[in-house]
Every structure is written in C-alpha cells, then in structure tokens.
Scaffold this motif. Structure first.
Motif, PDB file in Angstrom:
ATOM      1  N   TYR A  71       0.882  -1.131   0.063  1.00 51.26           N
ATOM      2  CA  TYR A  71      -0.042   0.181   0.006  1.00 51.26           C
ATOM      3  C   TYR A  71       0.890   1.204   0.096  1.00 51.26           C
ATOM      4  CZ  TYR A  71      -3.188   3.621   1.755  1.00 51.26           C
ATOM      5  OH  TYR A  71      -4.044   4.651   2.094  1.00 51.26           O
ATOM      6  N   TRP A  72       1.814   1.308   0.863  1.00 53.30           N
ATOM      7  CA  TRP A  72       2.772   2.341   0.820  1.00 53.30           C
ATOM      8  C   TRP A  72       3.446   2.555  -0.321  1.00 53.30           C
ATOM      9  CZ3 TRP A  72       0.876   6.379   3.513  1.00 53.30           C
ATOM     10  CH2 TRP A  72       0.052   5.815   4.410  1.00 53.30           C
ATOM     11  N   THR A  73       4.062   1.437  -0.842  1.00 51.38           N
ATOM     12  CA  THR A  73       4.575   1.594  -2.066  1.00 51.38           C
ATOM     13  C   THR A  73       3.849   2.068  -3.084  1.00 51.38           C
ATOM     14  OG1 THR A  73       6.060  -0.292  -1.458  1.00 51.38           O
ATOM     15  CG2 THR A  73       6.061  -0.049  -3.804  1.00 51.38           C
ATOM     16  N   LEU A  74       2.635   1.855  -3.160  1.00 52.57           N
ATOM     17  CA  LEU A  74       1.815   2.450  -4.408  1.00 52.57           C
ATOM     18  C   LEU A  74       1.506   3.813  -4.086  1.00 52.57           C
ATOM     19  CD1 LEU A  74      -1.087  -0.006  -4.328  1.00 52.57           C
ATOM     20  CD2 LEU A  74       0.906   0.207  -5.873  1.00 52.57           C
ATOM     21  N   HIS A  75       1.739   4.319  -2.669  1.00 53.47           N
ATOM     22  CA  HIS A  75       1.664   5.803  -2.533  1.00 53.47           C
ATOM     23  C   HIS A  75       2.983   6.212  -3.102  1.00 53.47           C
ATOM     24  CE1 HIS A  75      -2.153   7.027  -0.425  1.00 53.47           C
ATOM     25  NE2 HIS A  75      -2.108   5.918  -0.259  1.00 53.47           N
ATOM     26  N   ILE A  76       3.971   5.992  -3.109  1.00 52.77           N
ATOM     27  CA  ILE A  76       5.371   6.327  -3.628  1.00 52.77           C
ATOM     28  C   ILE A  76       5.398   6.476  -4.909  1.00 52.77           C
ATOM     29  CG2 ILE A  76       7.786   5.997  -3.644  1.00 52.77           C
ATOM     30  CD1 ILE A  76       7.524   5.138  -0.918  1.00 52.77           C
ATOM     31  N   LEU A  77       4.701   5.414  -5.576  1.00 49.94           N
ATOM     32  CA  LEU A  77       4.853   5.403  -6.979  1.00 49.94           C
ATOM     33  C   LEU A  77       3.842   6.352  -7.611  1.00 49.94           C
ATOM     34  CD1 LEU A  77       5.187   3.784  -9.476  1.00 49.94           C
ATOM     35  CD2 LEU A  77       3.135   2.181  -9.284  1.00 49.94           C
ATOM     36  N   ALA A  78       2.698   6.691  -6.779  1.00 48.30           N
ATOM     37  CA  ALA A  78       1.883   7.936  -7.231  1.00 48.30           C
ATOM     38  C   ALA A  78       2.554   9.167  -6.978  1.00 48.30           C
ATOM     39  CB  ALA A  78       0.367   7.652  -6.488  1.00 48.30           C
ATOM     40  N   ASP A  79       3.334   9.467  -5.992  1.00 49.20           N
ATOM     41  CA  ASP A  79       3.962  10.664  -5.726  1.00 49.20           C
ATOM     42  C   ASP A  79       5.349  10.805  -6.563  1.00 49.20           C
ATOM     43  OD1 ASP A  79       1.910  11.218  -3.945  1.00 49.20           O
ATOM     44  OD2 ASP A  79       3.062  10.810  -2.149  1.00 49.20           O
ATOM     45  N   GLY A  80       6.144   9.680  -6.772  1.00 45.11           N
ATOM     46  CA  GLY A  80       7.236   9.814  -7.436  1.00 45.11           C
ATOM     47  C   GLY A  80       7.423   9.919  -8.835  1.00 45.11           C
ATOM     48  N   GLY A  81       6.482   9.354  -9.433  1.00 44.11           N
ATOM     49  CA  GLY A  81       6.545   9.494 -10.955  1.00 44.11           C
ATOM     50  C   GLY A  81       7.727   8.194 -11.645  1.00 44.11           C
ATOM     51  N   PRO A  82       7.530   8.311 -13.093  1.00 40.78           N
ATOM     52  CA  PRO A  82       8.467   7.521 -13.846  1.00 40.78           C
ATOM     53  C   PRO A  82      10.071   7.298 -13.453  1.00 40.78           C
ATOM     54  CG  PRO A  82       7.090   8.533 -15.209  1.00 40.78           C
ATOM     55  CD  PRO A  82       6.879   9.273 -13.639  1.00 40.78           C
ATOM     56  N   ARG A  83      10.546   8.495 -12.823  1.00 39.81           N
ATOM     57  CA  ARG A  83      11.972   8.442 -12.572  1.00 39.81           C
ATOM     58  C   ARG A  83      12.266   7.669 -11.520  1.00 39.81           C
ATOM     59  NH1 ARG A  83      13.816  11.098  -7.999  1.00 39.81           N
ATOM     60  NH2 ARG A  83      12.236  12.171  -6.956  1.00 39.81           N
ATOM     61  N   LEU A  84      11.538   7.131 -10.631  1.00 39.63           N
ATOM     62  CA  LEU A  84      11.546   6.387  -9.347  1.00 39.63           C
ATOM     63  C   LEU A  84      11.242   4.691  -9.957  1.00 39.63           C
ATOM     64  CD1 LEU A  84      10.673   8.384  -6.443  1.00 39.63           C
ATOM     65  CD2 LEU A  84      12.914   7.872  -7.388  1.00 39.63           C
ATOM     66  N   PHE A  85      10.612   4.714 -11.092  1.00 35.97           N
ATOM     67  CA  PHE A  85      10.234   3.416 -11.071  1.00 35.97           C
ATOM     68  C   PHE A  85      11.248   2.113 -10.949  1.00 35.97           C
ATOM     69  CE2 PHE A  85       6.840   3.932 -14.688  1.00 35.97           C
ATOM     70  CZ  PHE A  85       6.128   4.914 -13.699  1.00 35.97           C
ATOM     71  N   SER A  86      12.406   2.077 -11.318  1.00 36.54           N
ATOM     72  CA  SER A  86      13.373   0.858 -11.020  1.00 36.54           C
ATOM     73  C   SER A  86      13.826   0.958  -9.855  1.00 36.54           C
ATOM     74  CB  SER A  86      14.489   0.891 -11.993  1.00 36.54           C
ATOM     75  OG  SER A  86      13.815   0.704 -13.278  1.00 36.54           O
ATOM     76  N   PRO A  87      14.134   2.203  -9.232  1.00 33.01           N
ATOM     77  CA  PRO A  87      14.478   2.217  -7.593  1.00 33.01           C
ATOM     78  C   PRO A  87      13.503   1.683  -6.731  1.00 33.01           C
ATOM     79  CG  PRO A  87      15.413   4.093  -8.697  1.00 33.01           C
ATOM     80  CD  PRO A  87      14.552   3.438  -9.931  1.00 33.01           C
ATOM     81  N   LEU A  88      12.260   2.349  -7.107  1.00 32.61           N
ATOM     82  CA  LEU A  88      11.169   1.859  -6.312  1.00 32.61           C
ATOM     83  C   LEU A  88      10.819   0.240  -6.409  1.00 32.61           C
ATOM     84  CD1 LEU A  88       8.857   2.710  -4.132  1.00 32.61           C
ATOM     85  CD2 LEU A  88       7.445   3.403  -6.236  1.00 32.61           C
ATOM     86  N   GLU A  89      10.947  -0.186  -7.349  1.00 31.13           N
ATOM     87  CA  GLU A  89      10.898  -1.849  -7.777  1.00 31.13           C
ATOM     88  C   GLU A  89      11.964  -2.389  -6.536  1.00 31.13           C
ATOM     89  OE1 GLU A  89      10.522  -5.537 -10.718  1.00 31.13           O
ATOM     90  OE2 GLU A  89       9.980  -3.399 -11.142  1.00 31.13           O
ATOM     91  N   TRP A  90      13.279  -2.045  -6.900  1.00 28.89           N
ATOM     92  CA  TRP A  90      14.133  -2.416  -6.014  1.00 28.89           C
ATOM     93  C   TRP A  90      13.625  -2.200  -4.270  1.00 28.89           C
ATOM     94  CZ3 TRP A  90      18.635  -5.120  -5.341  1.00 28.89           C
ATOM     95  CH2 TRP A  90      19.535  -4.989  -4.263  1.00 28.89           C
ATOM     96  N   ARG A  91      13.226  -1.034  -4.021  1.00 31.06           N
ATOM     97  CA  ARG A  91      12.679  -0.906  -2.651  1.00 31.06           C
ATOM     98  C   ARG A  91      11.840  -1.878  -2.334  1.00 31.06           C
ATOM     99  NH1 ARG A  91      12.743   3.856   0.704  1.00 31.06           N
ATOM    100  NH2 ARG A  91      10.629   4.088   2.016  1.00 31.06           N
ATOM    101  N   PHE A  92      10.796  -2.011  -3.174  1.00 26.45           N
ATOM    102  CA  PHE A  92       9.715  -2.943  -2.651  1.00 26.45           C
ATOM    103  C   PHE A  92      10.088  -4.312  -2.596  1.00 26.45           C
ATOM    104  CE2 PHE A  92       6.301  -5.698  -4.666  1.00 26.45           C
ATOM    105  CZ  PHE A  92       5.427  -5.609  -3.623  1.00 26.45           C
ATOM    106  N   LEU A  93      11.000  -5.018  -3.465  1.00 27.11           N
ATOM    107  CA  LEU A  93      11.251  -6.183  -3.389  1.00 27.11           C
ATOM    108  C   LEU A  93      12.361  -6.455  -2.076  1.00 27.11           C
ATOM    109  CD1 LEU A  93      11.928  -6.908  -7.219  1.00 27.11           C
ATOM    110  CD2 LEU A  93       9.851  -7.489  -5.837  1.00 27.11           C
ATOM    111  N   TRP A  94      13.242  -5.536  -1.989  1.00 27.93           N
ATOM    112  CA  TRP A  94      14.207  -5.627  -0.784  1.00 27.93           C
ATOM    113  C   TRP A  94      13.456  -5.334   0.503  1.00 27.93           C
ATOM    114  CZ3 TRP A  94      15.783  -3.309   3.423  1.00 27.93           C
ATOM    115  CH2 TRP A  94      17.062  -3.747   3.971  1.00 27.93           C
TER     116      TRP A  94
END
Length: 165
Positions: free
Chosen positions: A45-68
């Motif tokens: 849920y909170w990862t989806l909020h970061i995705l909504a707030d951060g946009g495309p520049r964070l896609f790969s780093p956010l995926e790392w964050r989610f999986l890690w």
C-alpha cells in the motif's frame, strides 16, 4: 463507502499502472491464499503511494525498494553491511557483486547464475533506495547512470523471492 484514496496518478499513467499490477501479480503468485500477510500488504500500500508521488523517474529504484523490503520483512534481504560469502564487512567505497546468494565483496567468487557488478556509487544508491524513509526516498537524487543495472538487480531480488517459496 467513501473512496478516500484513489491513487489517481497511478491510474492515469500507463507505466505506473503496469508496474503496480506486476507487483500485485507477484504477491498473488507468491503468498499462500488465506494466509495473513498484513505487513506485506501494508508495505505494498505505501509503495503504491510512493509510486503515485514519485512518478517514472523512480520506477526501477522503487521496484528495488519494494522487493528488498519484502525480502527484509521475511528475513531474506541481501545484507548491505556484510559479505554473503565470507562475512567480511562491506566497504561503502569498494565495489561489490549482487548475486542470488546476496552481496559479495571483491574477494569472494560468485557462483553461476545472475549477477550484477555494483560500483560503489551504485551500491550506495541501492542501499539508499532500500532503507531511506519515504520522504527522503522521494527527495533523493539517484543518478541515471545505471538503468540496466537497476533492472538486473530487480530481477535478482525477484529470483530470490521466487526461490524462497
């Protein structure tokens, strides 16, 4: 029922929606049906909020964050402090290697399989993406020098998750 949180920015950006659905599919594939996973669902849920707030520049780093962080919740995340091969301390100024075994120091040989060379700057970025608080993560300026490495690192974490179940 009132909808108070529509995550509209994700729904209006095709790549963000695809990323969110990919994570949702991964959860549904790897978590046992009827098994409570409140900590993972809160993290999603909170990862989806970061995705909504951060946009495309964070896609790969956010995926790392989610999986890690998912791996961390379940005790399987690669350790940024200690080599998974020999137990030596990892230096923030030395390169390393990310494998399905974990993060290896330059002295340890990697077994066959997926691996990503981690220059010290990229290792620091992986660490920042994984452990920074939400607001700091949204503000951090990650370099654009490692797009292929981010994707390869994410594939390794997904592989670790799949081997765990």
């Amino acid at each position: 029922m009132d909808v108070k949180d529509d995550l509209w920015p994700i729904r209006t950006e095709g790549r963000g929606l695809r990323r969110a659905l990919t994570w949702n599919r991964l959860i549904s594939e790897l978590v046992l049906p009827q098994h409570p996973c409140d900590d993972l669902l809160a993290h999603f849920y909170w990862t989806l909020h970061i995705l909504a707030d951060g946009g495309p520049r964070l896609f790969s780093p956010l995926e790392w964050r989610f999986l890690w962080r998912w791996l961390h919740l379940w005790g399987r995340a690669p350790d940024f402090r200690i080599c998974s091969g020999c137990g030596r301390s990892l230096s923030s100024s030395s390169p390393a290697l990310l494998t399905e075994q974990g993060i290896l120091c330059p002295l340890c040989p990697a077994s066959a399989g997926m691996k990503v060379f981690l220059p010290s700057l990229f290792l620091q970025e992986l660490r920042s993406a994984a452990i920074l608080p939400r607001d700091d993560f949204l503000q951090v300026q990650l370099s654009q020098n490692f797009p292929k490495e981010w994707d390869n690192a994410n594939r390794i974490l997904e592989s670790i998750l799949r081997r765990t179940y």
